[in-house]
Design an enzyme around this catalytic site. Structure first.
Site, PDB file in Angstrom:
ATOM      1  N   ASP A 299       0.869  -1.171   0.000  1.00  0.00           N
ATOM      2  CA  ASP A 299       0.000   0.000   0.000  1.00  0.00           C
ATOM      3  C   ASP A 299       0.914   1.231   0.000  1.00  0.00           C
ATOM      4  OD1 ASP A 299      -2.125   1.764   0.080  1.00  0.00           O
ATOM      5  OD2 ASP A 299      -3.243   0.627   1.571  1.00  0.00           O
TER       6      ASP A 299
HETATM    7  C1  NOJ Z   1      -4.039   3.947   0.190  1.00  0.00           C
HETATM    8  C2  NOJ Z   1      -5.190   2.994   0.208  1.00  0.00           C
HETATM    9  O1  NOJ Z   1      -5.183   2.233   1.400  1.00  0.00           O
HETATM   10  C3  NOJ Z   1      -5.222   2.058  -0.992  1.00  0.00           C
HETATM   11  O2  NOJ Z   1      -6.400   1.317  -0.970  1.00  0.00           O
HETATM   12  C4  NOJ Z   1      -5.080   2.838  -2.268  1.00  0.00           C
HETATM   13  O3  NOJ Z   1      -5.157   1.977  -3.374  1.00  0.00           O
HETATM   14  C5  NOJ Z   1      -3.763   3.591  -2.240  1.00  0.00           C
HETATM   15  N1  NOJ Z   1      -3.753   4.498  -1.124  1.00  0.00           N
HETATM   16  C6  NOJ Z   1      -3.519   4.363  -3.525  1.00  0.00           C
HETATM   17  O4  NOJ Z   1      -4.388   5.421  -3.636  1.00  0.00           O
END
Ligand code: NOJ
Length: 772
Positions: A299
């Site tokens: 993530d």
């Molecule tokens: C953080 C989020 O937890 C995730 O789901 C997302 O895809 C990423 N940021 C990118 O935006």
């Protein structure tokens, strides 16, 4: 429309063998720095932000938000472009303009001496230009075909602009609605969650990675993210083995079986070990046991987080440990930890083979998506695809199919446009283009978005439709990370005199034949970084609703939400309640069709709807436990039952279930049982019903839930029409993970089976399962 005939074969013309040979050659020719670059994904914001981005520390120095320590939260465009120019940018995210994608791809291809293009990823969660209902709403349709069709359109639009990969579906089970990300998943149930996960992977990706009009699907967040302590986003998760295997893993397992090409790791610690550095999750489970062959991404800043969590010593250690367990790509907000990989390899902290394995997986994705042959997009074609009117029609139908009718006393709904003279539409959310779309959309066209007010006006013909907001939005105490995107913070009207506005709403309601009140949460109150300690209607919406109901004019409440809200008062005093969720671009048109009875609501709740926040987590599939007769009296002050049960949803028609049968009545472990029922539309309108099957094991080597969903089918029935609906229960449905034996088991037992329109279905029978 989406081309369903396309084969789904990889876009590259190469055989697998030839592709692997080219990858071998590239890896042999790359430096360690170039390899580390392939494993790095940078944020790059190529679209409109509010002029004054929010910064936690309040400073506005360079237009780039900082965290409280002054660390820049976003990669600087110049830094990213320099990395691309050096041949060290493997992937980008958050660029959505096709011209900008082509420009950045040109820098990448020219800057990389091997000509390796960049993979563009993005959060295509519920549509790209055409915004579909939010994922929890799509799950409420209980209709895999609708879900697949929606994500296929989202993929088509995204791919047309040059995006190759979506960070979706989110397949996290969510049982605590304080957690804002409940909106992004399919709710509380693993069986429904797995079915929705499969439909989404098929929609996004098609049958295999490489379809020219689709994108790579990236189920997330592996694993357990939905069980954040206290519903507080990003906080640690502690889950029992039984919950992991029986509840939280099944949607991931199903998504991988459906061919998902990517997996995103979760932010938090799972049982004390950060998911991103968790060898058991990544190596033993994902790769060795499940045979996942795609690439894994962290993530955002998840690899750096290994240091933040006080798990890794420093960033070099963080990068080395994440890579060693198979996190192939680091999603980096800034200063990637993987920039330290050359140092880690030199120190012997991680092997160059581990680096090569990850590079191979990333390059494979690029080859399969045809990037080496077609790195650029056709901008004219992109415009055409984004404007495809068929996409809007599919979005409207999806919104119609996802609405859930929660209450309809005296058959107030559907409204009869022929006999009404006036409708009062009340509530700020009724007239908000941004809010009806929900969170997680960035490239929408607000100009074409149909609000509830627009939809009612367009459908009501000669009926007088008047609108007043009544209350002003409530603002978050702690801002959201998404506040920097234009239009995301609700506008506070200047000189708003709330007492006068409520009085105006009351007057309007009094003078009208019916009042339609739209109430719920503004879209920035739900989603990522949007956990909430209560479930009440924010702002003065409850008081507004009460004042409108007190006029005596019949009231229809439309709930705009992504989590269950405290509707205790409404469920007693408001005759009609329709949950419309955040229904998307065509939401207002869909809502109007439902209100006026062109369509009967057929959606069902994908979660148990608690009465109050004090009850959460509340699930229908709890174990039986001591004194089950008093299951509804566990609290002394209030019923411990839900306000609306899992699977619940009314219709403008009615259905009867008869003739439940099981065959055979005794089954040997390993075999299957067919359960059949006849469903009849006993009302006077064509309508959909979601037929649901629930199972319970009476005894065995573990206590099992009082009932669990093990089959469902959405049907359309004409008035008077009957349909026989068969379900098959085989080893997958009859078995479960037993934490004592640490394996899947099928216990000899007596099984109860019920079939009906929600999780309280009373029509039941039994069968026996014997040892093989
Ligand atoms: C953080 C989020 O937890 C995730 O789901 C997302 O895809 C990423 N940021 C990118 O935006």
């Amino acid at each position: 429309m989406v081309d369903d005939d396309a084969t789904g074969a990889a876009s590259t013309g190469l055989t697998d063998e030839a592709m692997q040979q080219r990858i071998d050659d590239l890896i042999a020719a790359m430096t360690v720095e170039e390899k580390a670059g392939q494993l790095t994904q940078y944020f790059y914001f190529g679209f409109q932000r509010d002029a004054e981005p929010h910064q936690a520390d309040g400073s506005q120095d360079d237009g780039v938000p900082n965290d409280a320590t002054g660390h820049e939260l976003l990669s600087q465009p110049a830094t990213v472009e320099a990395a691309l120019g050096r041949g060290e940018g493997g992937s980008l995210l958050f660029v959505t303009d096709p011209a900008e994608i082509n420009r950045l791809q040109r820098i990448t291809v020219d800057g990389n001496r091997h000509g390796i293009p960049a993979l563009f990823g993005f959060d295509v969660i519920h549509g790209f230009r055409t915004i579909f209902p939010v994922p929890i709403a799509m799950a409420a349709s209980w209709d895999p075909d609708t879900i697949e069709a929606g994500q296929a359109i989202a993929a088509r639009e995204a791919r047309a602009v040059g995006i190759h990969w979506t960070f979706a579906p989110m397949v996290d089970i969510a049982r605590d609605p304080r957690w804002g990300r409940i909106i992004e998943g399919a709710g509380e149930d693993p069986y429904l969650g797995a079915a929705v996960a499969v439909a989404q992977v098929r929609g996004f990706q098609g049958p295999a990675v490489g379809h020219p009009e689709r994108v790579i699907a990236g189920p997330k967040h592996f694993a357990g993210y939905g069980a954040a302590l206290g519903g507080r986003d990003y906080d640690e998760v502690n889950l029992s083995e039984s919950e992991l295997w029986n509840v939280y893993f099944p949607p991931f397992r199903a998504a991988i079986r459906a061919g998902a090409g990517n997996i995103m790791m979760a932010y938090m610690d799972l049982n004390g070990i950060p998911a991103t550095g968790n060898r058991w999750l990544l190596v033993e489970l994902l790769r060795d046991a499940w045979g996942f062959e795609g690439f894994v991404v962290s993530d955002a800043n998840g690899v750096r987080d290994l240091e933040t969590h006080h798990f890794a010593r420093d960033l070099t250690d963080a990068g080395a440990r994440a890579l060693a367990v198979g996190v192939d790509l680091e999603m980096a907000i800034a200063d990637p930890a993987y920039a330290h990989l050359p140092e880690a390899v030199a120190q012997g902290a991680v092997s160059e083979e581990a680096l090569d394995t990850a590079v191979r997986r990333v390059l494979e994705a690029k080859f399969r998506m045809g990037l080496f042959d077609t790195p650029f997009v056709d901008e004219d074609l992109a415009r055409e695809v984004l404007n495809d009117p068929d996409h809007r029609v599919t979005a409207r139908v999806a919104a119609e199919r996802s609405a859930v009718l929660l209450r309809n006393e005296g058959a107030l709904l559907p409204l009869d446009a022929g006999s009404l003279r006036s409708i009062a539409v009340i509530g700020p959310l009724a007239d908000s283009r941004r809010d009806i779309l929900g969170p997680w959309c960035f490239d929408q066209d607000l100009g074409e978005t149909v609000t509830v007010l627009d939809g009612i006006r367009a459908r009501a013909g000669d009926v007088l439709v008047e609108y007043t907001p009544g209350v002003r939005p409530e603002q978050r105490i702690f801002p959201s990370i998404f506040d920097m995107f234009a239009g995301n913070v609700p506008q506070d009207p200047a000189d708003f005199d709330e007492a006068a506005e409520v009085a105006r709403a009351v007057e309007l309601a009094r003078a009208s034949d019916v009042a339609v009140v739209v109430a719920g949460e503004w879209q920035n109150m739900i989603g990522e970084n949007a956990s909430r300690s209560s479930l009440t209607l924010p702002a003065g919406q409850l008081e507004l609703l009460q004042a409108v109901v007190a006029t005596g004019t019949p009231v229809v409440l439309l709930v705009m939400n992504g989590r269950p809200l405290d509707l205790r008062w409404a469920a007693e005093h408001v005759p009609a309640i329709l949950d419309i969720w955040y229904p998307g671009t065509q939401g207002g048109a869909a809502v109007a069709n439902l209100l006026f009875g062109d369509i009967s609501p057929g959606g069902k709740l994908p979660f148990s709807w608690p009465r109050t926040v004090g009850q959460v987590p509340m699930i229908y599939s709890h174990n039986r436990s001591h004194d089950p007769k008093k299951q509804g009296e566990r609290y002394w002050n209030e019923a411990s039952t839900p306000l609306f049960p899992f699977g619940y949803g009314l219709s403008y028609s009615s259905f009867e279930y008869t003739g439940l049968s099981v065959d055979p009545s005794v089954v040997v472990a390993g075999g299957s049982v067919t359960v059949a029922v006849t469903v009849t539309n006993t009302g006077s309108r064509p309508a959909d019903e979601v037929v649901q099957l629930y199972l319970h094991q009476r005894y065995g080597s573990a206590s099992r839930p009082v009932r669990e969903l093990k089959g469902f089918r959405r049907l359309r029935l004409e008035p008077g029409e009957s349909r026989d609906v068969p379900f098959t229960l085989g080893p997958d449905e009859l078995g479960y993970w037993n934490a004592a034996v640490r394996d899947w088991v099928i216990d000899p037992s007596t099984f109860d089976v019920w079939v009906g329109g929600d999780s309280t279905a009373a029509l039941g029978t039994t069968f026996e399962l014997t040892e093989g």
